[in-house]
Design an enzyme around this catalytic site. Structure first.
Site, PDB file in Angstrom:
ATOM      1  N   GLN A  36       0.716  -1.230  -0.018  1.00 22.52           N
ATOM      2  CA  GLN A  36      -0.107   0.118   0.094  1.00 22.52           C
ATOM      3  C   GLN A  36       0.712   1.271   0.160  1.00 22.52           C
ATOM      4  O   GLN A  36       1.841   1.272   0.772  1.00 22.52           O
ATOM      5  CB  GLN A  36      -0.744  -0.065   1.051  1.00 22.52           C
ATOM      6  CG  GLN A  36      -1.792   1.182   1.262  1.00 22.52           C
ATOM      7  CD  GLN A  36      -2.706   1.242   2.492  1.00 22.52           C
ATOM      8  OE1 GLN A  36      -2.544   1.934   3.391  1.00 22.52           O
ATOM      9  NE2 GLN A  36      -4.054   0.599   2.168  1.00 22.52           N
ATOM     10  N   CYS A  66      -6.538   7.499   4.619  1.00 22.45           N
ATOM     11  CA  CYS A  66      -5.949   8.160   5.928  1.00 22.45           C
ATOM     12  C   CYS A  66      -6.172   9.491   6.250  1.00 22.45           C
ATOM     13  O   CYS A  66      -5.878  10.304   5.350  1.00 22.45           O
ATOM     14  CB  CYS A  66      -4.480   7.782   6.043  1.00 22.45           C
ATOM     15  SG  CYS A  66      -3.707   8.363   7.356  1.00 22.45           S
ATOM     16  N   ASN A 168     -15.452  -2.028   5.322  1.00 24.58           N
ATOM     17  CA  ASN A 168     -14.304  -1.712   6.776  1.00 24.58           C
ATOM     18  C   ASN A 168     -15.104  -0.757   7.555  1.00 24.58           C
ATOM     19  O   ASN A 168     -15.779   0.199   7.094  1.00 24.58           O
ATOM     20  CB  ASN A 168     -13.044  -1.061   6.016  1.00 24.58           C
ATOM     21  CG  ASN A 168     -12.234  -0.648   7.067  1.00 24.58           C
ATOM     22  OD1 ASN A 168     -11.773   0.408   7.191  1.00 24.58           O
ATOM     23  ND2 ASN A 168     -11.791  -1.556   8.076  1.00 24.58           N
ATOM     24  N   GLY A 169     -14.798  -0.901   8.908  1.00 29.47           N
ATOM     25  CA  GLY A 169     -15.231  -0.317   9.710  1.00 29.47           C
ATOM     26  C   GLY A 169     -16.291  -0.492  10.909  1.00 29.47           C
ATOM     27  O   GLY A 169     -17.032  -1.389  10.770  1.00 29.47           O
ATOM     28  N   ASP A 170     -15.663  -0.618  12.160  1.00 29.72           N
ATOM     29  CA  ASP A 170     -16.251  -1.346  13.351  1.00 29.72           C
ATOM     30  C   ASP A 170     -16.623  -2.750  13.315  1.00 29.72           C
ATOM     31  O   ASP A 170     -17.785  -3.288  13.830  1.00 29.72           O
ATOM     32  CB  ASP A 170     -17.766  -0.421  13.558  1.00 29.72           C
ATOM     33  CG  ASP A 170     -17.553   1.173  14.086  1.00 29.72           C
ATOM     34  OD1 ASP A 170     -16.406   1.430  14.256  1.00 29.72           O
ATOM     35  OD2 ASP A 170     -18.401   1.745  13.583  1.00 29.72           O
ATOM     36  N   GLY A 192      -9.589  -3.713  10.961  1.00 27.26           N
ATOM     37  CA  GLY A 192      -8.406  -2.710  11.386  1.00 27.26           C
ATOM     38  C   GLY A 192      -8.119  -2.606  12.908  1.00 27.26           C
ATOM     39  O   GLY A 192      -7.605  -3.693  13.519  1.00 27.26           O
ATOM     40  N   ARG A 193      -8.642  -1.738  13.585  1.00 25.04           N
ATOM     41  CA  ARG A 193      -8.252  -1.390  14.964  1.00 25.04           C
ATOM     42  C   ARG A 193      -8.691  -2.644  16.038  1.00 25.04           C
ATOM     43  O   ARG A 193      -7.975  -2.967  16.930  1.00 25.04           O
ATOM     44  CB  ARG A 193      -8.954  -0.105  15.327  1.00 25.04           C
ATOM     45  CG  ARG A 193      -8.342   1.132  14.837  1.00 25.04           C
ATOM     46  CD  ARG A 193      -9.046   2.314  15.168  1.00 25.04           C
ATOM     47  NE  ARG A 193     -10.369   2.372  14.516  1.00 25.04           N
ATOM     48  CZ  ARG A 193     -11.390   3.333  15.065  1.00 25.04           C
ATOM     49  NH1 ARG A 193     -11.285   4.024  16.001  1.00 25.04           N
ATOM     50  NH2 ARG A 193     -12.378   3.132  14.401  1.00 25.04           N
TER      51      ARG A 193
END
Length: 291
Positions: A36, A66, A168-170, A192-193
């Protein structure tokens, strides 16, 4: 499964900055994997993609998502959502510059009034991008509030969109992952996180999606062994000083469910000697035998 490297500065890759080249190194066990890159200059991004291609990844991924100031503030990452013509020009130049598939990671749009991800996806598809990962927040949201998957679903299920759409997300649990697949029909999800301090989440998601059953959380002794292996790998990859520093946030997350853990956590996140850190980690199962 597929991996994506840390995002790498296009200018750093072109100048063959050692740190940037190191991030682009690939191990066979990581495949399939994409390198990436980020930047705001079409020519530099195209050249960087060609450099990355020499590392023999399976695809090139462009970071247009980002939101942090030092990236987006310079017109790269999610900063490009404020300049869609430039975003599309970069994608087109990279697609033409390399033989590998090119994918994109981005967000819903710049802000609440400009959630133009459907139009962006159509344009990216038109210039030859092979897949898109959409994070369900705008640039302005950063990581606040809940990710909005409604638009991700609209993009995926739109009759004009034929490239794979990755949501993507949560994604914080196996149940949520399955719900996103079922409700929005996405081709894949990106975690991700939620994987920070919980690298077994991928195994849990796959098990739940195929069996409908939850894998139990690893016992504390297993978590300690995983954390120790992680520390060793981090030092091998980044060197002792950086490897230890970058592990501190992971240590906090590996053991955040333990009661009255603060004194041990403080030791873990302030100690610099890997040998002593290993000793502290070895104490944890004895201090919390029932976990």
């Amino acid at each position: 499964d597929f991996f994506i490297t840390e995002f790498i500065s296009s200018e750093g890759l072109i100048r063959e900055v050692e740190k940037s080249l190191k991030k682009a190194e690939i191990k066979d066990y990581e495949r399939p994997i994409g390198v990436q890159i980020f930047g705001n200059n079409p020519e530099s991004m195209a050249k960087a993609a060609q450099v990355a291609e020499q590392m023999h990844p399976d695809f090139i991924d462009l970071n247009f998502g980002c939101p942090v100031k030092k990236i987006a503030g310079k017109g790269a990452g999610a900063g490009l959502l404020n300049n869609i013509p430039l975003l599309i020009e970069i994608a087109e130049k990279v697609v033409k510059a390399v033989k590998l598939p090119v994918t994109v990671k981005t967000r819903l749009g710049w802000d609440e009034k400009n959630k133009n991800i459907l139009d962006i996806t159509k344009q990216l598809q038109d210039v030859g991008v092979h897949a898109i990962t959409i994070h369900g927040r705008t640039k302005k949201q950063m990581y606040k509030g809940e990710a909005d998957w409604t638009l991700i679903g609209e993009v995926k299920n739109h009759p004009d969109i034929y490239i794979p759409v990755i949501g993507n997300g949560d994604i914080t649990s196996p149940e949520i992952a399955k719900q996103k697949f079922d409700q929005y029909n996405v081709d894949a999800i990106m975690v991700g996180r939620a994987s920070v301090g919980k690298p077994w989440i991928f195994k849990q998601i796959k098990h739940f999606s195929t069996t409908g059953e939850n894998l139990p959380e690893p016992k504390i002794a297993e978590k300690v062994e995983i954390a120790k292996e992680h520390l060793i790998k981090s030092i091998e990859w980044k060197g002792e000083k950086t490897g230890v520093l970058e592990m501190r946030r992971h240590f906090s997350n590996y053991f955040k469910s333990l009661p009255n853990f603060k004194p041990i956590r403080l030791k873990l996140v302030t100690e610099n000697d890997p040998k002593i850190i290993h000793e502290i980690l070895d104490e944890i199962p004895h201090l919390f035998p029932s976990f």
